[in-house]
Design a protein around this motif. Structure first.
Motif: not given
Lengths: 262, 262, 262
Positions: B195, B257, B259
């Motif tokens: 991510r 971030s 999910e």
């Protein structure tokens, strides 16, 4: 016992210095590592080149000189090994070598696995290369030859001179505050031809260039040719840099009495 | 030639450093003493432990590491020798060793004549102990075993992390002003799972952690994983510590971030 | 392996240090050069003499000590080699040796070609002399004997003492800010004869001279006899020099309770 000299801007507060030395001793415990300086100004390639240039020829021919200054600056900087004036060098093609010597160089680009990100090439690449050379391995074992004239060039200040004038610059301020210039004794004597000269810089004029430091009084400005054969401006028991405002690159001028027509 | 490394806060203006080395050479002239750093901040056990921890494993197994930092602080501080991760250490039980490694340690308390007041144990006790170990003598020849879990503990800042966040601290500011943190590449990659992340400290947010230093411009802030596998925050050709206000213990935060539910 | 120690005010930013070492290795690669300090204050012969005096006896007898401090000060300063207390020394007759030891010295003036201007005698004269002595050559091979009592004398501060009072001075401020005095433990104990004493300097009075550093709290003033047997004034985990205003030459006074007539 083979010698590797070590010049860097690593300072002496961290583990960087010892990490490179440990790697060297792991490869070959019988090598003697001699520190040139680790207090080169950060990232200052010109400072490092002045220091190493001033001393490398004093070591036995064949000595390996490891240089760790600003090795991570540009993505396309190559890591190189070179043979210059019968000495070996390992470092980064970041301009350093163009300032070190103008003599012919045999240069190889050191091969390494480019899939591995290098954050400490001095430890992970240079130590091995330096030990190889110090152990008698061939330069070409480290990588392919590259043309010396493709190395990055940094242009050092050039002297200007005519028959009545030499204009140069300060190229190094040493730890005492002495200002070392790029004006050589040879050029001075060829130009002077025995004539009187006046040395000028900033607002100062010095009438005589002395041959010895100790003919002066404390606080006097002394200009003499040093052990490198370069004009050096000093204050006896003081800092010429601070007291005379002389810094890296400060212009220095020597004018000679014009010959009188007869 | 056996190696003793030497880490201290002695500085280089006095005779302390040479006094310890002279004693070592008197006991065994064939030992090579390698300086790690003598510019550890005065009495700063955490600084010294960071430096030695970052480099001791680079030396051959069996190397002896002499540590001279804040040895006279507390009356009940023991002088100890230890075997940790196949290396030997000689120093003071003042918390240093708890910061050095969390691996199992075999520890002995070095015996000496307690009727003699010790004002310079590094010279009068540690040099002998280090030479003994470097010469192949047994750890137990120096004194009786003590339980490793009775050593003084200094608590280093612990990381906090969950699946969207890592919170760490600056654990060392190096000579260039680079801020080295306790956030490891391993933890970062396990948490990130590919991510995007944002690195925050003070008022700064850095969108990307780079893998190489030289992709940036002078003055840019660079965050990368260094040769120790630790997140390091640097300013290209500048001091991150000064320019970003990062100091020992400054908090560092990486958020990922979340999910998106699908 | 023969040892040459090296004490200078060269600092570590320039090539001077390496230039002398390179010359030594060129003459004899099997010599071990041990740095005492290169951060002696510029031109400060007293500082250098304190440092070398504090440590030279810790080296094996026969060790050669090269001293490079203020070698170009006066035109008539001789370059000398000397045997003092079974150690060899190479340096300049600028007062340094009068501060180093009061024991008998065998001294020779080192011969060199006086037609060559010397701007770097440490490299061009001292390195050779030191290697000669370290290689077992005779002192007299370097030049003719001169009478030790013709060496330049610098007068160090002398103690004053009577049966109730000792007056001395700070002779060195170390890297931690500890103030080392010229008052010896031997004189103190002979004078004290078990009586209480008060130590005074500036506006401070310290009631007790401690034997150990660690009996005090952070910030406490500690006065103790150090490993050199000299009274030292320290601030625990602080700088006595800064916090107490103690500098080189600051006066220190110890007064003892007068005996009461019975």
């Amino acid at each position: 016992m083979a010698i590797i000299t070590f010049t860097s801007d690593f300072g002496t507060r961290d583990h960087y210095l010892a990490a490179v030395k440990a790697r060297i001793f792991n490869y070959n415990p019988n090598i003697q590592v001699i520190d040139i300086s680790h207090n080169v100004e950060h990232y200052n390639v010109a400072h490092g080149a002045f220091v190493l240039n001033s001393v490398f020829r004093d070591f036995p021919k064949g000595t390996v000189h490891l240089v760790a200054i600003n090795s991570l600056n540009e993505a396309n900087d190559k890591y190189i090994a070179a043979r210059i004036e019968d000495h070996f060098f390992v470092g980064t093609d970041n301009g350093f070598f163009s300032l070190l010597s103008e003599k012919p160089a045999i240069v190889v680009e050191i091969l390494f696995d480019k899939n591995v990100v290098q954050t400490f090439p001095e430890k992970n690449i240079f130590a091995f290369a330096a030990v190889s050379l110090a152990s008698g391995k061939n330069l070409y074992d480290l990588g392919p030859n590259i043309a010396a004239n493709t190395l990055k060039r940094m242009v050092s200040r050039k002297l200007k001179s005519n028959k009545n004038l030499i204009e140069g610059n300060v190229i190094h301020v040493d730890n005492y505050g002495n200002a070392i210039t790029n004006i050589s004794k040879t050029l001075f004597e060829e130009t002077a031809q025995g004539r009187n000269s006046v040395l000028s810089f900033g607002r100062e004029n010095v009438e005589s260039i002395q041959t010895v430091y100790h003919q002066s009084e404390n606080g006097d400005c002394v200009a003499l040719f040093n052990d490198l054969g370069l004009l050096e401006i000093a204050i006896k028991n003081g800092s010429a840099s601070q007291l005379l405002g002389l810094h890296y690159d400060s212009p220095i001028r020597i004018s000679f009495s014009p010959e009188i027509a007869v």
